[in-house]
Design an enzyme around this catalytic site. Structure first.
Site, short mmCIF file in Angstrom:
data_model
loop_
_atom_site.label_atom_id
_atom_site.label_comp_id
_atom_site.label_asym_id
_atom_site.label_seq_id
_atom_site.Cartn_x
_atom_site.Cartn_y
_atom_site.Cartn_z
N HIS A 28 1.64 0.68 -13.31
CA HIS A 28 2.45 -0.51 -13.60
C HIS A 28 3.93 -0.12 -13.54
O HIS A 28 4.33 0.92 -14.09
CB HIS A 28 2.09 -1.06 -14.98
CG HIS A 28 2.83 -2.32 -15.30
ND1 HIS A 28 2.42 -3.55 -14.84
CD2 HIS A 28 3.96 -2.53 -16.00
CE1 HIS A 28 3.29 -4.46 -15.25
NE2 HIS A 28 4.23 -3.88 -15.96
N ASP A 65 -3.15 -4.90 -18.81
CA ASP A 65 -1.99 -4.03 -19.05
C ASP A 65 -1.94 -3.39 -20.44
O ASP A 65 -0.87 -2.97 -20.89
CB ASP A 65 -0.66 -4.80 -18.85
CG ASP A 65 -0.34 -5.01 -17.38
OD1 ASP A 65 -0.96 -4.33 -16.53
OD2 ASP A 65 0.54 -5.83 -17.08
N ASN A 67 -4.67 2.15 -13.75
CA ASN A 67 -3.75 1.21 -13.13
C ASN A 67 -2.35 1.79 -13.20
O ASN A 67 -2.00 2.47 -14.17
CB ASN A 67 -3.79 -0.14 -13.87
CG ASN A 67 -2.81 -1.14 -13.28
OD1 ASN A 67 -2.69 -1.26 -12.06
ND2 ASN A 67 -2.10 -1.86 -14.13
N LEU A 120 -3.67 -7.05 -7.59
CA LEU A 120 -3.23 -8.16 -8.43
C LEU A 120 -4.38 -9.09 -8.79
O LEU A 120 -4.29 -10.31 -8.68
CB LEU A 120 -2.10 -8.92 -7.72
CG LEU A 120 -0.94 -8.01 -7.28
CD1 LEU A 120 0.12 -8.81 -6.55
CD2 LEU A 120 -0.33 -7.27 -8.47
N GLU A 124 6.67 6.19 -8.93
CA GLU A 124 5.23 5.91 -8.89
C GLU A 124 4.51 6.90 -7.98
O GLU A 124 3.43 7.40 -8.31
CB GLU A 124 4.97 4.49 -8.37
CG GLU A 124 5.45 3.40 -9.29
CD GLU A 124 5.08 2.00 -8.79
OE1 GLU A 124 4.04 1.84 -8.14
OE2 GLU A 124 5.85 1.06 -9.07
N GLY A 176 0.79 -1.24 0.00
CA GLY A 176 0.00 0.00 0.00
C GLY A 176 0.81 1.28 0.00
O GLY A 176 0.33 2.33 0.43
N SER A 177 2.05 1.24 -0.53
CA SER A 177 2.84 2.48 -0.53
C SER A 177 2.24 3.51 -1.50
O SER A 177 2.30 4.72 -1.24
CB SER A 177 4.32 2.21 -0.87
OG SER A 177 4.48 1.93 -2.23
N ASN A 178 1.64 3.05 -2.59
CA ASN A 178 0.97 4.00 -3.50
C ASN A 178 -0.27 4.60 -2.84
O ASN A 178 -0.56 5.78 -3.02
CB ASN A 178 0.61 3.32 -4.82
CG ASN A 178 1.79 3.30 -5.77
OD1 ASN A 178 2.17 4.33 -6.32
ND2 ASN A 178 2.40 2.14 -5.93
C1 GAR Z 1 3.71 -1.23 -7.32
O1 GAR Z 1 5.05 -1.22 -7.71
C2 GAR Z 1 2.81 -1.31 -8.54
O2 GAR Z 1 3.31 -0.62 -9.65
C3 GAR Z 1 2.81 -2.79 -8.78
O3 GAR Z 1 2.68 -3.36 -7.50
C4 GAR Z 1 3.37 -2.52 -6.57
C5 GAR Z 1 2.48 -2.27 -5.38
O4 GAR Z 1 3.18 -1.59 -4.39
N1 GAR Z 1 1.75 -3.18 -9.66
C6 GAR Z 1 1.89 -4.12 -10.57
O5 GAR Z 1 2.92 -4.75 -10.72
C7 GAR Z 1 0.66 -4.34 -11.45
N2 GAR Z 1 0.96 -5.18 -12.55
P1 GAR Z 1 2.47 -0.88 -3.17
O6 GAR Z 1 1.50 -1.90 -2.56
O7 GAR Z 1 3.58 -0.54 -2.23
O8 GAR Z 1 1.75 0.33 -3.69
#
Ligand code: GAR
Length: 206
Positions: free
Chosen positions: A110, A151, A108, A91, A180, A13-15
């Site tokens: 990526h 994607d 999304n 995911l 990101e 969940g950093s995003n």
């Molecule tokens: C992120 O790097 C995002 O881009 C990736 O999962 C990570 C989640 O990080 N998404 C994918 O790979 C989608 N195909 P987070 O939980 O720390 O936000």
């Protein structure tokens, strides 16, 4: 314009945190009204607890039918008057019924420059491992509109990230996540202030 956001999370969940920060600091006007996770292990629960944001656990396998799962999902989106859905490390493929109802209002993020290093199995560290193995010198981040095909939706914005000679998947992931956390709020503010125009695969703002 302030939009009601729903963030979908499976992992740390950093995003999600970055979007909360952007909202609190006024970088974006929009507010997160709802978080949905399909994983009981997700960091989203703790983050939302601290921030007082509604976090709902919703996994298809816990419903007696697919249509019940989709109806419940849609009910929550309506209840919280969601304008924009943000997949942030989610995911799970979103059901087509939801993609259709929220056409051009689901994004999304990526961790590569799509269309390279995308598709099934390409998530998290798998992406960065493939990037390093390929020998490319520049990787990056893509925010795209979610369509029925994984994607492959129209690209809204990208940000490049340098691949260093001594990078490991972990170190590249760290640098990419920083990008990101900058890019997602930027895209949200674009959706707040401009009208989106999607023609074939191309996105522009008017
Ligand atoms: C992120 O790097 C995002 O881009 C990736 O999962 C990570 C989640 O990080 N998404 C994918 O790979 C989608 N195909 P987070 O939980 O720390 O936000």
């Amino acid at each position: 314009m302030s939009l009601n956001l729903c963030v979908l999370v499976s992992g740390k969940g950093s995003n999600l945190k970055a979007i909360i920060r952007a909202s609190a600091s006024g970088k974006i006007k929009s507010k997160i009204k709802l978080v949905i996770t399909n994983k009981l292990t997700s960091g989203a629960f703790d983050i939302c607890n601290r921030e007082g944001i509604r976090c709902v656990y919703m996994a298809e396998e816990n419903f007696s039918s697919r249509s019940k799962y989709i109806n419940e999902f849609l009910r929550y989106l309506r209840k919280y008057k969601i304008d924009l859905i943000l997949l942030a490390g989610y995911l799970r493929k979103l059901p087509e019924e939801i993609v259709k109802k929220y056409r051009n209002r689901i994004l999304n993020i990526h961790p590569s420059l799509l269309p390279s290093f995308g598709g099934k199995g390409m998530y998290g560290l798998n992406v960065h491992r493939a990037v390093i193995d390929s020998g490319v010198k520049i990787s990056g981040v893509t925010v795209h509109i979610v369509t029925e095909t994984y994607d492959s939706g129209p690209i809204v914005m990208q940000k490049a990230v340098i691949v260093k000679d001594d990078d490991t998947p972990e170190s590249l992931s760290l640098r990419t996540k920083k990008a990101e956390h900058i890019l997602y709020p930027k895209v949200i503010s674009l959706f707040e202030s401009k009208k989106i125009k999607v023609k074939n695969q191309r996105v522009s703002f008017v």
